[in-house]
Write an enzyme that holds these catalytic residues in place. Structure first.
Site, PDB file in Angstrom:
ATOM      1  N   ASP A 159      41.694  37.796  40.014  1.00  0.00           N
ATOM      2  CA  ASP A 159      42.052  37.186  41.424  1.00  0.00           C
ATOM      3  C   ASP A 159      41.031  36.783  42.208  1.00  0.00           C
ATOM      4  O   ASP A 159      39.674  36.830  42.072  1.00  0.00           O
ATOM      5  CB  ASP A 159      43.004  38.333  42.038  1.00  0.00           C
ATOM      6  N   ASP A 220      52.301  32.770  44.218  1.00  0.00           N
ATOM      7  CA  ASP A 220      53.038  34.029  43.475  1.00  0.00           C
ATOM      8  C   ASP A 220      54.356  33.814  43.481  1.00  0.00           C
ATOM      9  O   ASP A 220      55.097  33.378  44.387  1.00  0.00           O
ATOM     10  CB  ASP A 220      52.705  35.182  44.410  1.00  0.00           C
TER      11      ASP A 220
END
Ligand code: GLA
Length: 413
Positions: A159, A220
């Site tokens: 990430d 997301d």
């Protein structure tokens, strides 16, 4: 002559050393990941079945293996954020899995996952901290890559929170190189485009293709149709720029499957699965596999739809057109006809909300289908029901419910 081929050989070797080229993810990865459904639940006293802990991942490995998911192709069991202790080991500087929630350690968990015939994935972050505030890899990249290999990790999601966005174009490839250098093949999932683009930097897809097996392009996903459609709209609007870069070994990733959770109806679940198949998206579920209803499990395990997603050509599909608020999504797939024309998967996605099922017709030409001998059509959500042969002048009619989908395979004859 010798000099030139010597230089070429050297360049090739260098290229090999600098690119990921790990031979993995020839079709979009399939598996299960904790984030969408279980987020950062760490209170195992109050939520013993939901907290991020070794028992959650052991149980899900068992469910994948015992409930038919593994047989359908779902392979990776991936721990997302919130698995770490807040600090590294003071002596070795190594990352430490939370001692209370992973008391047996990650090697034991990896063994369990591997014993069930599955593969083990783990989340980390390129910055100082993960998005949930646990230690990230920056300044310890070599050590962490080796620790991942020692833990028998098969898939890494890296990430990009708490990181310098301008360092990513160099830093992400560097971590991929370090993973490769361990000698353990690990699928490498990158997140750098999802951080660059919202900050006004355009991702370099050529570099992504060389250095990552998959990459998160955008926001997301959350547990709602609204979030899902916001993502599909992003992919459709930007498809000229994004679609050409998906292919064997390197995939665009619109994020996890929501099926089996709270937000999508039965028909909306079919919709996500169909568009993800067209987009050659990784099929990473994030749900509580112990409580997925049988009809949703059937969608997740629909072999005809999965075959579209995993088609060996690996060509990502596109939103072809929109007519009367019905979107037509199309992906070239095998088999190719003797004429050289591809077969196609076609999804008719309704963005209508006006109530009744909506009938819509297209000639095959309107769908840009050009195989002179026509196409044999099967309904992928009706167990491959044969709908007959359609010539180029035939009308193809389908009836789509509000926020629903119909999904077909057009086999070039
Ligand atoms: C980011 C990622 C998510 C998830 C969380 C974990 O938001 O995009 O997929 O990994 O971090 O904190």
């Amino acid at each position: 002559m010798w000099k030139i081929s010597g230089i070429l050989l050297l360049l090739q070797l260098l290229q090999g050393a600098l690119t990921l080229d790990n031979g993995l993810a020839r079709t979009p990865p399939m598996g299960w990941m904790s984030w969408q459904r279980f987020r950062c639940i760490t209170d195992c006293k109050s939520y013993p079945d939901e907290c991020i802990s070794e028992s959650l991942f052991r149980r899900h490995a068992d469910l994948l293996a015992d409930e038919g998911y593994a047989e359908a192709g779902y392979e990776y069991v991936i721990i997302d954020d919130c698995w770490l202790e807040k600090n590294r080991d003071t002596k070795t500087n190594k990352l430490v899995a939370d001692l209370k929630r992973f008391p047996s350690g990650l090697n034991a968990l990896a063994d369990h996952i591997h014993d069930r015939g599955l593969k083990f994935g783990l989340y980390q972050d390129f910055g100082t901290h993960t998005c949930a505030g646990y230690p990230g890899v920056i300044n310890h990249m070599e050590l962490d890559a080796q620790t991942f290999a020692d833990w028998q990790v098969d898939y890494v999601k890296l990430d990009g929170c708490y990181a310098n966005i301008s360092d990513m174009a160099v830093g992400y490839p560097e971590f991929g190189r370090l993973l490769n250098h361990t000698g353990r093949p690990m699928v490498y999932s990158c997140s750098w485009p999802a951080y660059q683009e919202p900050n006004g930097e355009m991702p370099d897809y050529e570099s992504l293709k060389q250095h990552c097996n998959l990459w998160r392009n955008w926001d997301d996903i959350d547990d709602s149709l609204e979030s899902l459609l916001q993502i599909t709209d992003y992919f459709a609007k930007n498809q000229d720029r994004i679609q050409p870069h998906g292919g064997p070994g390197h995939w665009n990733d619109p994020d996890m499957l929501l099926l089996g959770n709270y937000g999508l109806s039965y028909d909306q679940s079919k919709l996500q699965m169909a568009i993800w198949a067209i987009m050659a998206a990784p099929l990473i579920m994030s749900n509580d596999l112990a409580s997925v209803r049988p009809e949703i499990k059937d969608i997740l395990q629909n072999r005809h739809v999965i075959a579209v997603n995993q088609d060996p050509l690996g060509i990502q599909g596109r939103r072809l057109l929109v007519k009367n608020n019905i979107e037509v999504w199309r992906r070239p797939i095998t088999p190719e006809a003797p004429s050289g024309e591809y077969s196609y998967a076609l999804a008719f996605v309704s963005r209508r909300t006006d109530g009744a099922p909506y009938s819509i017709s297209f000639t095959l030409k309107e769908l840009y289908l050009n195989n002179l001998k026509g196409y044999g059509v099967q309904d992928l959500y009706k167990n491959n029901l044969d709908m007959g042969v359609f010539g180029l002048e035939s009308q193809f009619k389908t009836r789509v419910i509000p926020n629903g989908v119909t999904f077909f395979k057009f086999t070039a004859l």
